[in-house]
Enzyme design. Sequence first.
Site, PDB file in Angstrom:
ATOM      1  N   LYS A   1      -9.300 -24.535   6.307  1.00  0.00           N
ATOM      2  CA  LYS A   1     -10.741 -24.402   6.142  1.00  0.00           C
ATOM      3  C   LYS A   1     -11.458 -25.481   6.947  1.00  0.00           C
ATOM      4  O   LYS A   1     -10.970 -26.606   7.071  1.00  0.00           O
ATOM      5  CB  LYS A   1     -11.046 -24.535   4.645  1.00  0.00           C
ATOM      6  CG  LYS A   1     -12.484 -24.295   4.219  1.00  0.00           C
ATOM      7  CD  LYS A   1     -12.549 -24.380   2.695  1.00  0.00           C
ATOM      8  CE  LYS A   1     -13.950 -24.160   2.160  1.00  0.00           C
ATOM      9  NZ  LYS A   1     -13.967 -24.170   0.674  1.00  0.00           N
TER      10      LYS A   1
ATOM     11  N   SER B   1     -16.741 -19.943  -0.861  1.00  0.00           N
ATOM     12  CA  SER B   1     -16.686 -20.890   0.253  1.00  0.00           C
ATOM     13  C   SER B   1     -15.423 -20.810   1.099  1.00  0.00           C
ATOM     14  O   SER B   1     -15.484 -20.974   2.311  1.00  0.00           O
ATOM     15  CB  SER B   1     -16.917 -22.317  -0.238  1.00  0.00           C
ATOM     16  OG  SER B   1     -15.779 -22.897  -0.786  1.00  0.00           O
TER      17      SER B   1
ATOM     18  N   SER C   1     -13.771 -21.352  -5.541  1.00  0.00           N
ATOM     19  CA  SER C   1     -13.691 -20.947  -4.139  1.00  0.00           C
ATOM     20  C   SER C   1     -12.302 -20.906  -3.525  1.00  0.00           C
ATOM     21  O   SER C   1     -12.178 -20.639  -2.328  1.00  0.00           O
ATOM     22  CB  SER C   1     -14.606 -21.837  -3.296  1.00  0.00           C
ATOM     23  OG  SER C   1     -15.949 -21.591  -3.618  1.00  0.00           O
TER      24      SER C   1
END
Length: 465
Positions: free
Chosen positions: A84, A157, A181
Amino acid sequence: MNGKVGGLHDLELAEVATLLRERAVSPVELTRHMFGRIRALDGRLHAYARLMEDEALQTATQAEAEIAAGRYRGPLHGVPVAVKDLFWTRGTVTAAGTTVFADFVPDEDATVVRRLREAGAVILGKLQMTEGAFATHHPTLVPPVNPWGAEHWTGASSSGSGVATAAGLCFAALGTDTGGSIRFPAAANGLSGLKPGWGRVSRHGVFALAPTLDHVGPMARSVRDVALVYAAIAGHDGLDPTSLPDLPASPARADIAGLRVGVDPAWNARGSDAEVLAGCARMLDALAEQGAEIVELALPESWHIAGAWELLCGVQTAVAHARTYPARAAEYGPALARLIDVGRAADAMTYHRAQLDALDYTGRMDEALARIDLLLAPVQPFAAPTHERLAELAQSPELNQRLIQYTAPINVSGHPSLVLPCGLTAGGMPLGCQLIARKGGEATLLRAGAAVQAVTAWHRTHPPL
């Protein structure tokens, strides 16, 4: 090496790791294949914020030489993964889904990125995410698209992490979970995902949303894969004094005979639709067939904790962004700006009352989980909603509170949770449920998940790309 890499993108990480170890597949060929797949599909899926192709191929070349020389590092050696865009990557932009940090280039790796590199993993690139890891993507950035259905939510997210892993654009991904998330995108994309207990994985080099609620963890196609990544990243880090000293145990066995799995039927049914409850029932049946004992119990009230999550998060987010907000407020999207404004407007007594309620809830959950080994619950009351439905949720504080009612309280309490696929809706969208354990119970979660996936095939279903 036979050079045949076509179709390997659909394998589990553990399966491709065996091929790499046995030199049946070349890390370089596999990495090139993955970049070819990314170029073919990501133009419409938008999972990646940026690629790290040159660096990845250098790592793959090194992995190939080391494996050939007998210096095999372990099951992540030569395996293409992604992270991420919240995690610092030395020399590569880490924008955290924002425009305000679009030029930030860290001079060091996040601890978890460094540990992936030390394990020999090939990092393909940085995955797209919501702005600052809050609710929605920055309005100037293109959000990821759910590979199961473009009109459906990708799951908050860690959206790029979920999409890339499900679509075969990497074999596993790192995400973060502050209110759900890791768990939301895992459920929305048909994946397994672990939110470890708070402190089990270092947060050094990770952009903060709310430090007391933030958790770092892996998402992959199977629990076995999740366990392999978790074993590589977890454990104490001297750069993060809140990280815990004990290293995780991977699920060496999948025997769960006698394991006590708790369920609160009233809690699970609070607003949950029939398909979600049917998925949870299928998971309970699979656990019971493997020898688990199903125990009904009454959980402590958590609705008020889900309602207080935004305040608890907002105050900490305001602190995390104090250097750039309100000074550069015009560069923020409306959702993250509103959350920060909530935090900046909060008074100390109201925030402290919420903290005391959180402490009370945590203690009560500790007591409830001490009587069982695992708790089974939905991830959310419905499968991944359409974007139209999601817009309705965003306009209603009560509906949004309902969305996070099964996830946010477990961030507040800091207990570990594992998401498992448990079937598809009538419309063909993935369903997921979560198992929750007492603190320190990650190995039990992974063992139970591995036991279920040894006898079911829900996790082996791929999106129709």
